[in-house]
Design a protein around this motif. Structure first.
Motif, PDB file in Angstrom:
ATOM      1  N   ILE A  62       0.867  -1.178   0.000  1.00 42.87           N
ATOM      2  CA  ILE A  62       0.000   0.000   0.000  1.00 42.87           C
ATOM      3  C   ILE A  62       0.903   1.228   0.000  1.00 42.87           C
ATOM      4  CG2 ILE A  62      -1.833   1.262   1.192  1.00 42.87           C
ATOM      5  CD1 ILE A  62      -2.736  -1.450   0.245  1.00 42.87           C
ATOM      6  N   THR A  63       0.703   2.136  -0.954  1.00 45.32           N
ATOM      7  CA  THR A  63       1.582   3.297  -1.097  1.00 45.32           C
ATOM      8  C   THR A  63       0.812   4.590  -0.846  1.00 45.32           C
ATOM      9  OG1 THR A  63       3.040   2.190  -2.670  1.00 45.32           O
ATOM     10  CG2 THR A  63       3.043   4.596  -2.698  1.00 45.32           C
ATOM     11  N   PHE A  64       1.472   5.496  -0.091  1.00 43.42           N
ATOM     12  CA  PHE A  64       0.921   6.817   0.197  1.00 43.42           C
ATOM     13  C   PHE A  64       1.903   7.881  -0.280  1.00 43.42           C
ATOM     14  CE2 PHE A  64      -0.810   3.985   3.410  1.00 43.42           C
ATOM     15  CZ  PHE A  64      -2.136   4.358   3.509  1.00 43.42           C
ATOM     16  N   MET A  89       7.982  -1.571   6.045  1.00 41.87           N
ATOM     17  CA  MET A  89       7.644  -0.153   5.941  1.00 41.87           C
ATOM     18  C   MET A  89       8.856   0.575   5.388  1.00 41.87           C
ATOM     19  SD  MET A  89       6.256   2.656   8.698  1.00 41.87           S
ATOM     20  CE  MET A  89       7.823   2.845   9.555  1.00 41.87           C
ATOM     21  N   HIS A  90       8.648   1.346   4.323  1.00 39.70           N
ATOM     22  CA  HIS A  90       9.744   2.072   3.688  1.00 39.70           C
ATOM     23  C   HIS A  90       9.308   3.508   3.429  1.00 39.70           C
ATOM     24  CE1 HIS A  90      13.239   2.868   1.167  1.00 39.70           C
ATOM     25  NE2 HIS A  90      12.425   3.359   0.256  1.00 39.70           N
ATOM     26  N   LYS A  91      10.142   4.450   3.824  1.00 42.32           N
ATOM     27  CA  LYS A  91       9.850   5.874   3.630  1.00 42.32           C
ATOM     28  C   LYS A  91      10.908   6.474   2.715  1.00 42.32           C
ATOM     29  CE  LYS A  91       9.823  10.257   6.200  1.00 42.32           C
ATOM     30  NZ  LYS A  91      11.138  10.739   5.725  1.00 42.32           N
ATOM     31  N   ALA A  92      10.462   7.168   1.685  1.00 40.83           N
ATOM     32  CA  ALA A  92      11.364   7.839   0.750  1.00 40.83           C
ATOM     33  C   ALA A  92      11.028   9.327   0.748  1.00 40.83           C
ATOM     34  CB  ALA A  92      11.214   7.263  -0.646  1.00 40.83           C
ATOM     35  N   HIS A 108       5.728   3.463   1.734  1.00 40.92           N
ATOM     36  CA  HIS A 108       5.297   2.154   1.239  1.00 40.92           C
ATOM     37  C   HIS A 108       5.109   1.223   2.434  1.00 40.92           C
ATOM     38  CE1 HIS A 108       6.399   3.423  -2.807  1.00 40.92           C
ATOM     39  NE2 HIS A 108       7.604   3.738  -2.368  1.00 40.92           N
ATOM     40  N   LEU A 109       3.936   0.625   2.534  1.00 40.08           N
ATOM     41  CA  LEU A 109       3.652  -0.344   3.581  1.00 40.08           C
ATOM     42  C   LEU A 109       3.332  -1.688   2.949  1.00 40.08           C
ATOM     43  CD1 LEU A 109       1.220   1.736   5.848  1.00 40.08           C
ATOM     44  CD2 LEU A 109       3.697   1.487   6.125  1.00 40.08           C
TER      45      LEU A 109
END
Length: 282
Positions: free
Chosen positions: A195-197, A235-238, A223-224
């Motif tokens: 799931i992308t925010f 969980m990845h944060k860019a 990105h979850l």
């Protein structure tokens, strides 16, 4: 890969102004995702996922190989991807783009490192013969959020795939054709879904399932990967915008509900496809 063109100033201002008012260029609400569509191929393990105009084709195959020396009781799982000029003119044939590398690495974490596939169940003869499962992803069209589309296509293809039944007599391995014995499903521990925010500095709400232009303008992307058991796998944060615990938990809560809906859709699609194949066999 050639440098992607930046959005025009007028286009940027229009999209950001619309987001401040809770509006999006395709008419969706900020927390509304495009409805995914799964199309199954004639052969098991072939699945195309459509997320709006974003399209990814996944194909799963299996061969018998020797296991790794340090893991004699485990089979192998390999994930590869290809973004061709068919997806967008900014991609070059035969040359991996930065986005392609990033997506492949993320899928490695989501599908492989999270233990989605039971690798020990792929062992045929300890230390001598194991199944090598290959998941190949072809990106056909890029209209944003290719990661979520690729993850859904890949995980569905793995569940759709059937490997041949094998029989071990002494040290001899006999592979039975589908006509002799029914092929077997892959043993899977869980079904992770991405799931992308996209988050913007001047917006109080994250944007779910961002379009290509929205991703370009976003300050931060989160990105979850979650499963139907409400477990957070990855969980990845860019991006450089700091996020509070409350903001992250809001994304997780939304993601849990979204994954539950998608998991139900995948289960129903697989069941419907299998019913059709059973009728054909009869």
């Amino acid at each position: 890969m050639p440098r992607e063109l930046e959005p025009a100033i007028a286009q940027r201002e229009f999209v950001l102004a619309a987001l401040k008012q809770g509006l999006r260029t395709d008419g969706r609400a900020l927390l509304e995702s495009r409805k995914p569509e799964l199309v199954f191929g004639e052969e098991l393990g072939m699945v195309e996922c459509k997320l709006g105009k974003t399209r990814v084709f996944a194909n799963v195959s299996a061969t018998i190989v020797r296991p790794r020396q340090d893991r004699p009781y485990e089979g192998l799982l390999t994930i590869s991807s290809e973004i061709s000029p068919m997806a967008s003119s900014v991609y070059e044939a035969g040359r991996a783009s930065d986005e392609e590398v990033a997506i492949t690495r993320m899928l490695e974490k989501v599908i492989k490192r999270s233990g989605a596939v039971d690798l020990e169940s792929l062992c045929i003869l300890a230390g001598q013969r194991v199944w090598h499962i290959r998941l190949t992803l072809h990106f056909l069209s890029d209209e944003g959020n290719m990661l979520d589309c690729a993850c859904l296509a890949g995980i569905t293809a793995l569940r759709h795939f059937r490997r041949p039944e094998v029989e071990v007599i002494g040290e001899e391995v006999i592979v039975h054709s589908p006509e002799e014995r029914a092929p077997m499903v892959l043993s899977m521990h869980h079904t992770p879904i991405c799931i992308t925010f996209a988050l913007f500095e001047d917006s109080s709400s994250p944007v779910l399932d961002p379009l290509h232009l929205e991703s370009q303008l976003a300050t931060t992307t989160v990105h979850l990967a979650l499963n139907a058991q409400k477990e957070l796998c990855v969980m990845h944060k860019a991006g450089g915008m700091p996020l509070s615990v409350e903001e992250i938990m809001k994304c997780v809560k939304i993601g849990v509900e979204r994954v539950r809906e998608v998991s139900k859709m995948v289960n129903e699609a697989l069941e419907e496809d299998w019913k059709g194949r059973v009728v054909e066999i009869r």
